[in-house]
Design an enzyme around this catalytic site. Structure first.
Site, PDB file in Angstrom:
ATOM      1  N   ILE A  18      50.037 -13.134  62.901  1.00  9.11           N
ATOM      2  CA  ILE A  18      48.757 -13.579  62.170  1.00  9.11           C
ATOM      3  C   ILE A  18      49.071 -13.408  60.616  1.00  9.11           C
ATOM      4  CG2 ILE A  18      46.473 -13.483  61.574  1.00  9.11           C
ATOM      5  CD1 ILE A  18      46.233 -11.989  64.449  1.00  9.11           C
ATOM      6  N   THR A  41      59.168  -3.853  61.805  1.00 13.94           N
ATOM      7  CA  THR A  41      59.246  -3.179  63.151  1.00 13.94           C
ATOM      8  C   THR A  41      59.908  -4.296  64.157  1.00 13.94           C
ATOM      9  OG1 THR A  41      57.182  -3.822  63.906  1.00 13.94           O
ATOM     10  CG2 THR A  41      57.022  -1.973  62.643  1.00 13.94           C
ATOM     11  N   ILE A  65      53.924   1.418  56.009  1.00 10.75           N
ATOM     12  CA  ILE A  65      52.354   1.896  55.363  1.00 10.75           C
ATOM     13  C   ILE A  65      52.138   3.425  55.612  1.00 10.75           C
ATOM     14  CG2 ILE A  65      51.349  -0.370  55.318  1.00 10.75           C
ATOM     15  CD1 ILE A  65      49.917   0.363  57.949  1.00 10.75           C
ATOM     16  N   GLU A  89      50.356  -1.572  64.835  1.00  8.95           N
ATOM     17  CA  GLU A  89      51.017  -1.711  66.045  1.00  8.95           C
ATOM     18  C   GLU A  89      49.869  -2.509  67.129  1.00  8.95           C
ATOM     19  OE1 GLU A  89      53.899  -1.194  67.653  1.00  8.95           O
ATOM     20  OE2 GLU A  89      54.704  -0.265  65.653  1.00  8.95           O
ATOM     21  N   THR A 138      39.982  -6.116  65.503  1.00  4.64           N
ATOM     22  CA  THR A 138      39.891  -6.891  66.584  1.00  4.64           C
ATOM     23  C   THR A 138      38.547  -6.692  67.241  1.00  4.64           C
ATOM     24  OG1 THR A 138      40.988  -6.901  69.030  1.00  4.64           O
ATOM     25  CG2 THR A 138      41.127  -4.917  67.584  1.00  4.64           C
ATOM     26  N   ASP A 139      38.188  -7.739  68.196  1.00  6.06           N
ATOM     27  CA  ASP A 139      36.984  -7.523  69.028  1.00  6.06           C
ATOM     28  C   ASP A 139      36.958  -6.144  70.267  1.00  6.06           C
ATOM     29  OD1 ASP A 139      38.819  -8.867  70.693  1.00  6.06           O
ATOM     30  OD2 ASP A 139      37.464 -10.445  71.271  1.00  6.06           O
ATOM     31  N   TYR A 163      45.037   1.490  71.788  1.00  5.22           N
ATOM     32  CA  TYR A 163      45.285   0.440  70.813  1.00  5.22           C
ATOM     33  C   TYR A 163      44.013   0.131  70.119  1.00  5.22           C
ATOM     34  CZ  TYR A 163      44.954  -4.322  68.631  1.00  5.22           C
ATOM     35  OH  TYR A 163      44.797  -5.328  68.010  1.00  5.22           O
ATOM     36  N   LYS A 167      42.435   0.887  66.310  1.00  3.86           N
ATOM     37  CA  LYS A 167      41.771  -0.234  65.380  1.00  3.86           C
ATOM     38  C   LYS A 167      40.284   0.259  65.190  1.00  3.86           C
ATOM     39  CE  LYS A 167      43.328  -3.087  64.178  1.00  3.86           C
ATOM     40  NZ  LYS A 167      44.197  -3.618  62.916  1.00  3.86           N
ATOM     41  N   ASN A 192      40.990 -12.769  70.746  1.00  2.00           N
ATOM     42  CA  ASN A 192      42.597 -13.172  70.987  1.00  2.00           C
ATOM     43  C   ASN A 192      43.143 -14.546  70.044  1.00  2.00           C
ATOM     44  OD1 ASN A 192      41.906 -11.171  72.983  1.00  2.00           O
ATOM     45  ND2 ASN A 192      43.971 -11.623  73.825  1.00  2.00           N
ATOM     46  N   ARG A 227      39.097 -14.007  77.917  1.00  2.00           N
ATOM     47  CA  ARG A 227      39.211 -13.737  76.493  1.00  2.00           C
ATOM     48  C   ARG A 227      38.791 -14.823  75.908  1.00  2.00           C
ATOM     49  NH1 ARG A 227      39.448  -9.351  78.523  1.00  2.00           N
ATOM     50  NH2 ARG A 227      41.106  -8.044  78.404  1.00  2.00           N
ATOM     51  N   ARG A 294      46.528  -3.223  85.212  1.00  2.00           N
ATOM     52  CA  ARG A 294      46.725  -2.250  84.084  1.00  2.00           C
ATOM     53  C   ARG A 294      45.532  -1.325  84.236  1.00  2.00           C
ATOM     54  NH1 ARG A 294      47.579  -5.444  78.739  1.00  2.00           N
ATOM     55  NH2 ARG A 294      45.377  -5.929  78.343  1.00  2.00           N
ATOM     56  N   PRO A 295      45.811  -0.185  83.692  1.00  2.00           N
ATOM     57  CA  PRO A 295      44.723   1.019  83.731  1.00  2.00           C
ATOM     58  C   PRO A 295      43.620   0.524  82.358  1.00  2.00           C
ATOM     59  CG  PRO A 295      46.462   2.004  83.272  1.00  2.00           C
ATOM     60  CD  PRO A 295      46.937   0.539  83.575  1.00  2.00           C
TER      61      PRO A 295
HETATM   62  N1  LIG Z   1      47.007 -11.013  67.716  1.00  4.18           N
HETATM   63  C1  LIG Z   1      45.666 -10.834  68.067  1.00  4.18           C
HETATM   64  O1  LIG Z   1      45.221 -11.605  68.931  1.00  4.18           O
HETATM   65  C2  LIG Z   1      44.806 -10.484  67.125  1.00  4.18           C
HETATM   66  C3  LIG Z   1      43.370 -10.516  67.376  1.00  4.18           C
HETATM   67  C4  LIG Z   1      42.541  -9.684  66.625  1.00  4.18           C
HETATM   68  C5  LIG Z   1      43.004  -8.811  65.577  1.00  4.18           C
HETATM   69  N2  LIG Z   1      44.379  -8.752  65.468  1.00  4.18           N
HETATM   70  C6  LIG Z   1      44.817  -7.676  64.305  1.00  4.18           C
HETATM   71  O2  LIG Z   1      45.708  -8.539  63.467  1.00  4.18           O
HETATM   72  C7  LIG Z   1      46.838  -7.788  62.924  1.00  4.18           C
HETATM   73  C8  LIG Z   1      47.874  -8.379  63.025  1.00  4.18           C
HETATM   74  O3  LIG Z   1      48.081  -8.779  64.432  1.00  4.18           O
HETATM   75  P1  LIG Z   1      49.426  -9.496  64.873  1.00  4.18           P
HETATM   76  O4  LIG Z   1      49.245 -10.210  66.307  1.00  4.18           O
HETATM   77  O5  LIG Z   1      49.868 -10.363  63.892  1.00  4.18           O
HETATM   78  O6  LIG Z   1      50.410  -8.351  65.099  1.00  4.18           O
HETATM   79  P2  LIG Z   1      52.282  -8.458  64.971  1.00  4.18           P
HETATM   80  O7  LIG Z   1      52.591  -7.336  66.037  1.00  4.18           O
HETATM   81  O8  LIG Z   1      52.830  -9.743  65.374  1.00  4.18           O
HETATM   82  O9  LIG Z   1      52.614  -8.076  63.450  1.00  4.18           O
HETATM   83  C9  LIG Z   1      52.306  -6.833  63.139  1.00  4.18           C
HETATM   84  C10 LIG Z   1      53.346  -6.637  61.708  1.00  4.18           C
HETATM   85  O10 LIG Z   1      52.850  -5.493  61.165  1.00  4.18           O
HETATM   86  C11 LIG Z   1      54.245  -4.785  60.673  1.00  4.18           C
HETATM   87  N3  LIG Z   1      54.297  -3.450  60.922  1.00  4.18           N
HETATM   88  C12 LIG Z   1      54.028  -2.771  62.105  1.00  4.18           C
HETATM   89  N4  LIG Z   1      53.795  -1.346  61.688  1.00  4.18           N
HETATM   90  C13 LIG Z   1      54.125  -1.379  60.432  1.00  4.18           C
HETATM   91  C14 LIG Z   1      54.206  -0.361  59.551  1.00  4.18           C
HETATM   92  N5  LIG Z   1      53.992   1.057  59.947  1.00  4.18           N
HETATM   93  N6  LIG Z   1      54.250  -0.581  58.076  1.00  4.18           N
HETATM   94  C15 LIG Z   1      54.462  -1.846  57.818  1.00  4.18           C
HETATM   95  N7  LIG Z   1      54.248  -2.737  58.542  1.00  4.18           N
HETATM   96  C16 LIG Z   1      54.225  -2.532  59.974  1.00  4.18           C
HETATM   97  C17 LIG Z   1      55.148  -5.397  61.772  1.00  4.18           C
HETATM   98  O11 LIG Z   1      56.472  -5.384  61.341  1.00  4.18           O
HETATM   99  C18 LIG Z   1      54.666  -6.890  62.054  1.00  4.18           C
HETATM  100  O12 LIG Z   1      55.345  -7.668  61.122  1.00  4.18           O
HETATM  101  C19 LIG Z   1      46.571  -6.445  63.580  1.00  4.18           C
HETATM  102  O13 LIG Z   1      45.827  -5.442  62.578  1.00  4.18           O
HETATM  103  C20 LIG Z   1      45.660  -6.760  64.908  1.00  4.18           C
HETATM  104  O14 LIG Z   1      45.199  -5.450  65.257  1.00  4.18           O
HETATM  105  C21 LIG Z   1      45.365  -9.266  66.334  1.00  4.18           C
END
Ligand SMILES: NC(=O)c1ccc[n+]([C@@H]2O[C@H](COP(=O)([O-])OP(=O)(O)OC[C@H]3O[C@@H](n4cnc5c(N)ncnc54)[C@H](O)[C@@H]3O)[C@@H](O)[C@H]2O)c1
Length: 356
Positions: A18, A41, A65, A89, A138-139, A163, A167, A192, A227, A294-295
């Site tokens: 995202i 990561t 971070i 994560e 996230t929701d 997770y 959050k 999602n 979802r 899954r649990p």
């Molecule tokens: N994917 C979804 O459907 C969804 C939905 C709602 C909210 N979100 C939220 O949106 C955000 C991004 O989600 P995503 O799906 O793009 O995740 P992703 O796992 O694809 O990307 C996470 C990014 O964060 C970086 N990262 C992880 N740990 C780090 C650290 N300690 N320091 C610096 N960088 C770090 C990773 O290298 C990666 O580039 C998250 O906060 C997630 O909770 C995701």
């Protein structure tokens, strides 16, 4: 309102799924300076931004971070007007296998950022505006719905996985730093996401990968978990809208009004593949198999996005069908990217496929 031609926006997690879509959108809006802070990561890959890295105002900082000193240095050097915090994560199955890293990154990492924003804002009494902190969540923090109902911004928090609990904890920290220390905060909770560049351990890319490899497609339980799906570019647009125009201290739910069961999603992918890459043995659906659930698998998530629609004028442009077609086509045309970033769900100890 932050004006695109005079600001610096720092995006954490910009090399992820995202975050990279957000950076692409900020570049389209000609934002002057964009600082991507990412630890790279397993889920972060600079190849998600290979077409954008030449943009004049784009800067990449490989920083974790959880490292407050390194973060402080980045913030002091770049003086961002706003931080869009996506680094996390993000994979539920991994959080069941190893929750500790989720607490470190999602809770402690968010705390580090909030403290630095507070430090920076109070150290600048010269009338310069505060750093806006936009926390992307996230929701899943709201827990699970039954057959009826929708999550609204005031729904109680009832996270069920490590997770979603991590959050939820970070959401609470952000709220408290706004209330107690006067930090300029906005929070958004989204359903999602799906689309190009999603790391191939999540439902949609893994199903495509398995189908193309003629491997079984293992679906958790009966595949009846629901979802609410949103195309990633619609989310990126919503996030930039919230960051620019959201009211200080307010939360915005973001969703695509596209509820589907996991099984419907898997069949949808198989149908698109049947159309554009038919196989001799008949439909890809014959590869689907059901495995033990899954649990703590939440039954249903669904978002009421009325607030962001009415107050900020955002709405999703992509339908689930058009977005899924675009996504499957993208993965078919970008198999090299999938191979280069690695991962097909095998890294998790869990066998099944579910979403979020
Ligand atoms: N994917 C979804 O459907 C969804 C939905 C709602 C909210 N979100 C939220 O949106 C955000 C991004 O989600 P995503 O799906 O793009 O995740 P992703 O796992 O694809 O990307 C996470 C990014 O964060 C970086 N990262 C992880 N740990 C780090 C650290 N300690 N320091 C610096 N960088 C770090 C990773 O290298 C990666 O580039 C998250 O906060 C997630 O909770 C995701």
């Amino acid at each position: 309102m932050i004006l695109p031609d005079q600001n610096c926006i720092l995006v954490t997690g910009g090399a992820g799924f995202i975050g990279s879509a957000v950076i692409r959108h900020l570049i389209e809006k000609n934002v002057k300076k964009i600082v991507n802070v990412d630890a790279l990561t397993y889920a972060g890959n600079l190849s998600t931004l290979s077409g954008q890295s030449q943009y004049d105002g784009y800067v990449f900082e490989q920083v974790n971070i959880c490292d407050q000193d390194a973060l402080r240095d980045v913030i002091k050097r770049h003086q961002p007007d706003a931080i869009m915090h996506l680094a996390a994560e993000s994979h539920v199955d991994r959080s069941i296998d190893g929750p500790g890293l989720f607490i470190e990154t999602n809770v402690k990492g968010t705390y580090n950022l909030l403290e630095l924003v507070r430090e920076e804002s109070t150290s600048q009494k010269s009338g310069r505006r505060q750093i806006r902190f936009h926390h992307i969540s996230t929701d899943e923090v709201y827990g699970s719905l039954g057959e009826q109902g929708l999550f609204v911004e005031d729904s109680p928090y009832q996270p069920n996985s490590p997770y979603s609990a991590s959050k939820a904890a970070s959401d609470h920290l952000v709220r408290a730093w706004g209330e107690t220390f006067g930090v300029d905060i906005v929070v958004s909770n989204c359903s999602n996401n799906y689309g190009p560049y999603q790391y191939p351990e999540k439902l949609i890319p893994v199903v495509i990968h398995r189908a193309l490899d003629e491997e079984p497609i293992p679906v958790y339980g009966k595949g009846d978990n629901v979802r609410d799906w949103l195309f990633v570019d619609d989310h990126a647009r919503a996030l930039v809208t919230v960051m620019q125009s959201g009211e200080n201290g307010r939360t915005y739910n973001i969703g695509g009004d596209s509820e589907r069961t996991n099984l419907e999603v898997v069949h949808g992918i198989c149908n698109v593949l049947d159309q554009i890459r038919p196989r001799e043995q008949g439909s890809y659906s014959s590869l689907i198999e059901f495995v033990t659930d899954r649990p703590g698998h939440d039954f249903r998530y669904a978002i009421d996005a009325t607030r962001i629609k009415t107050e900020l004028g955002w709405s999703a442009k992509e339908t689930f069908e058009s977005g899924l077609h675009e996504t499957v086509s993208w993965y078919l045309n970008n198999q090299e990217w999938v191979v280069s970033v690695g991962g097909d769900g095998a890294s998790s100890l869990r066998r099944g496929l579910g979403a979020g």
